[in-house]
Write a protein that holds these residues in place. Structure first.
Motif, mmCIF file in Angstrom:
data_model
loop_
_atom_site.group_PDB
_atom_site.id
_atom_site.type_symbol
_atom_site.label_atom_id
_atom_site.label_comp_id
_atom_site.label_asym_id
_atom_site.label_seq_id
_atom_site.Cartn_x
_atom_site.Cartn_y
_atom_site.Cartn_z
ATOM 1 N N GLY A 9 -3.018 -3.632 5.306
ATOM 2 C CA GLY A 9 -4.358 -3.105 5.065
ATOM 3 C C GLY A 9 -5.296 -3.937 4.233
ATOM 4 N N THR A 10 -4.917 -5.151 3.835
ATOM 5 C CA THR A 10 -5.816 -5.911 2.968
ATOM 6 C C THR A 10 -6.223 -7.277 3.490
ATOM 7 N N ARG A 11 -5.534 -7.811 4.504
ATOM 8 C CA ARG A 11 -5.807 -9.205 4.865
ATOM 9 C C ARG A 11 -6.699 -9.360 6.086
ATOM 10 N N PHE A 12 -6.213 -9.000 7.262
ATOM 11 C CA PHE A 12 -6.961 -9.332 8.475
ATOM 12 C C PHE A 12 -7.056 -8.133 9.399
ATOM 13 N N ILE A 13 -6.071 -7.938 10.274
ATOM 14 C CA ILE A 13 -6.127 -6.793 11.183
ATOM 15 C C ILE A 13 -6.176 -5.489 10.392
ATOM 16 N N GLY A 14 -5.310 -5.367 9.386
ATOM 17 C CA GLY A 14 -5.274 -4.142 8.594
ATOM 18 C C GLY A 14 -6.570 -3.873 7.873
ATOM 19 N N ARG A 15 -7.212 -4.921 7.391
ATOM 20 C CA ARG A 15 -8.490 -4.764 6.692
ATOM 21 C C ARG A 15 -9.558 -4.193 7.620
ATOM 22 N N HIS A 16 -9.631 -4.726 8.818
ATOM 23 C CA HIS A 16 -10.612 -4.217 9.786
ATOM 24 C C HIS A 16 -10.232 -2.812 10.252
ATOM 25 N N LEU A 17 -8.944 -2.552 10.327
ATOM 26 C CA LEU A 17 -8.496 -1.213 10.719
ATOM 27 C C LEU A 17 -8.925 -0.174 9.695
ATOM 28 N N THR A 29 -5.072 5.792 3.218
ATOM 29 C CA THR A 29 -4.190 5.254 2.181
ATOM 30 C C THR A 29 -3.608 3.955 2.704
ATOM 31 N N ILE A 30 -3.582 2.929 1.858
ATOM 32 C CA ILE A 30 -2.928 1.685 2.237
ATOM 33 C C ILE A 30 -1.658 1.524 1.402
ATOM 34 N N PHE A 31 -0.648 0.941 2.010
ATOM 35 C CA PHE A 31 0.641 0.741 1.356
ATOM 36 C C PHE A 31 1.013 -0.723 1.477
ATOM 37 N N ASN A 32 1.121 -1.426 0.352
ATOM 38 C CA ASN A 32 1.475 -2.840 0.371
ATOM 39 C C ASN A 32 1.983 -3.266 -1.001
ATOM 40 N N ARG A 33 2.432 -4.508 -1.071
ATOM 41 C CA ARG A 33 3.010 -5.026 -2.314
ATOM 42 C C ARG A 33 1.959 -5.471 -3.313
ATOM 43 N N GLY A 34 0.728 -5.627 -2.884
ATOM 44 C CA GLY A 34 -0.300 -6.129 -3.781
ATOM 45 C C GLY A 34 -0.275 -7.634 -3.934
ATOM 46 N N HIS A 36 -1.884 -9.728 -2.139
ATOM 47 C CA HIS A 36 -3.198 -10.279 -1.815
ATOM 48 C C HIS A 36 -4.280 -9.385 -2.407
ATOM 49 N N GLU A 37 -5.451 -9.973 -2.609
ATOM 50 C CA GLU A 37 -6.572 -9.236 -3.186
ATOM 51 C C GLU A 37 -6.897 -8.018 -2.326
ATOM 52 N N ASN A 38 -7.131 -6.896 -2.984
ATOM 53 C CA ASN A 38 -7.446 -5.653 -2.283
ATOM 54 C C ASN A 38 -8.961 -5.537 -2.109
ATOM 55 N N PRO A 39 -9.469 -5.690 -0.888
ATOM 56 C CA PRO A 39 -10.925 -5.605 -0.683
ATOM 57 C C PRO A 39 -11.477 -4.196 -0.877
ATOM 58 N N PHE A 40 -10.578 -3.209 -0.998
ATOM 59 C CA PHE A 40 -11.015 -1.819 -1.154
ATOM 60 C C PHE A 40 -10.772 -1.295 -2.570
ATOM 61 N N ALA A 41 -10.560 -2.219 -3.503
ATOM 62 C CA ALA A 41 -10.232 -1.819 -4.878
ATOM 63 C C ALA A 41 -11.320 -0.951 -5.500
ATOM 64 N N ARG A 48 -4.534 3.484 -2.717
ATOM 65 C CA ARG A 48 -3.509 2.452 -2.522
ATOM 66 C C ARG A 48 -2.205 2.871 -3.182
ATOM 67 N N ILE A 49 -1.105 2.680 -2.448
ATOM 68 C CA ILE A 49 0.236 2.873 -2.970
ATOM 69 C C ILE A 49 0.923 1.521 -2.944
ATOM 70 N N GLU A 50 1.483 1.115 -4.067
ATOM 71 C CA GLU A 50 2.149 -0.178 -4.134
ATOM 72 C C GLU A 50 3.621 -0.036 -3.773
ATOM 73 N N GLY A 51 4.089 -0.945 -2.953
ATOM 74 C CA GLY A 51 5.495 -0.928 -2.581
ATOM 75 C C GLY A 51 5.795 -1.936 -1.501
ATOM 76 N N ASP A 52 7.069 -2.206 -1.309
ATOM 77 C CA ASP A 52 7.539 -3.165 -0.319
ATOM 78 C C ASP A 52 7.963 -2.423 0.938
ATOM 79 N N ARG A 53 7.309 -2.714 2.072
ATOM 80 C CA ARG A 53 7.608 -1.973 3.291
ATOM 81 C C ARG A 53 9.022 -2.241 3.814
ATOM 82 N N THR A 54 9.669 -3.290 3.340
ATOM 83 C CA THR A 54 11.045 -3.535 3.759
ATOM 84 C C THR A 54 12.053 -2.735 2.934
ATOM 85 N N ASN A 55 11.556 -2.037 1.918
ATOM 86 C CA ASN A 55 12.399 -1.167 1.091
ATOM 87 C C ASN A 55 12.253 0.258 1.603
ATOM 88 N N ASP A 56 13.293 0.775 2.249
ATOM 89 C CA ASP A 56 13.201 2.095 2.873
ATOM 90 C C ASP A 56 12.883 3.190 1.870
#
Length: 329
Positions: A9-17, A29-34, A36-41, A48-56
């Motif tokens: 949700g912060t870089r390219f496709i997700g940002r436009h989405l 709500t966006i979920f990412n590790r943080g 990259h800079e959050n354009p919606f800060a 925004r929820i911070e977390g690693d999507r590879t961590n179930d």
């Protein structure tokens, strides 16, 4: 559906989405590790929820906190990521996986969702992080989507081809915009008629939303510009937006060898045409942006950025040697 969770949700496709969803009245709500800079800060409409999507466990916690109706998975690069997400979000109204046109396993023109077979993916490829296994991993992610749908999950896949547009950190199109902007003569590999289907990023965002709202569970949908452009035509479109002219100099393998260049060194060059059928998505009511309008926005964003595509090969010095050889013929 009212509440959307965008994984990424912060870089390219997700940002436009995120922009697309906000424009259509979603609470996002966006979920990412943080990382990259959050354009919606500073946008109180986006949580925004911070977390690693590879961590179930982190993904499960995000599901509980966000309580989304629709989930858009922009950063699932391994089959296990999709398998976990379709389980965690199985009760949501829609789960949409961002797959890729690279998931196809056979060269056809065009590649069709329900006819062209997907690439095979071995257990070793499924956990490999190299570019060579990207397509197979996305294909296996698609199969996880289909398996989830058979369990009753409303899961779908969207397969973009090469994505371009504002905020494109890959700088693939920027390479060519920079060339046209700085030089009167631009070298193009082959005869200029090469076609590698591209998709304007805002159209990918609208496709994701439309598939979530109208798509059928267990289905995949290609997305790409409805008008194809060869590489030479693309340079002409760029030149038009820069209000300049460009001489396209085509060069085959023998001429390129003067600069120690191979045709495949050029970004956005592909010897065999890569074309995706987009009628299935259009049948849901999706439309693509006119290509000249999409290019105008892309060029405008390039000029306002510091992107120049210089990370891509070849360098201009090598091309000058090619041009020197061609000028003697």
């Amino acid at each position: 559906m009212d509440d959307a969770l965008v994984i990424g949700g912060t870089r390219f496709i997700g940002r436009h989405l995120v922009d697309e969803l906000l424009e259509h009245g979603y609470d996002v709500t966006i979920f990412n590790r943080g990382s990259h800079e959050n354009p919606f800060a500073d946008d109180d409409r986006v949580r925004r929820i911070e977390g690693d999507r590879t961590n179930d466990s982190a993904l499960e916690a995000a599901a509980i906190e966000a309580e989304p109706d629709a989930v858009f998975d922009c950063v699932a690069y391994y089959p296990k990521d999709v398998q976990a997400a379709t389980r965690i979000f199985e009760n949501c109204e829609a789960y949409v996986f961002v797959s890729s046109g690279a998931a196809y396993g056979r060269e056809e023109i065009p590649k069709r969702e329900d006819a062209t077979p997907l690439a095979d993916c071995s257990p070793e490829q499924a956990v490999d992080d190299s570019g060579a296994t990207y397509g197979p991993r996305k294909a296996e992610g698609d199969r996880a989507v289909f398996a989830a749908a058979e369990r009753g999950v409303r899961s779908m896949a969207v397969r973009p081809c090469i994505v371009y547009g504002p905020h494109d950190y890959t700088e693939r199109l920027d390479f060519w915009i920079d060339r046209v902007n700085r030089f009167d003569r631009v070298v193009v590999p082959g005869d200029g008629t090469n076609v590698w289907h591209r998709a304007y990023v805002e159209d990918v965002a609208s496709a994701l939303r439309i598939v979530a709202e109208r798509g059928e569970a267990g289905e995949a949908y290609n997305v790409g510009d409805r008008r194809l452009a060869t590489l030479e035509e693309t340079l002409g479109l760029i030149a038009d937006q820069l209000d300049t002219t460009v001489e396209v100099v085509t060069a085959g393998p023998r001429e390129l060898a003067a600069g120690d260049i191979e045709p495949a060194d050029y970004v956005l060059y592909r010897e065999y045409p890569h074309v995706l059928a987009t009628g299935k998505l259009a049948g849901l009511g999706w439309e693509s942006t006119p290509i000249d309008e999409a290019m105008a926005r892309s060029v405008g964003d390039h000029l306002e950025s510091d992107r120049d595509g210089s990370e891509h090969e070849p360098d201009r010095e090598s091309e000058e040697r090619v041009l020197g050889i061609l000028d003697t013929l």
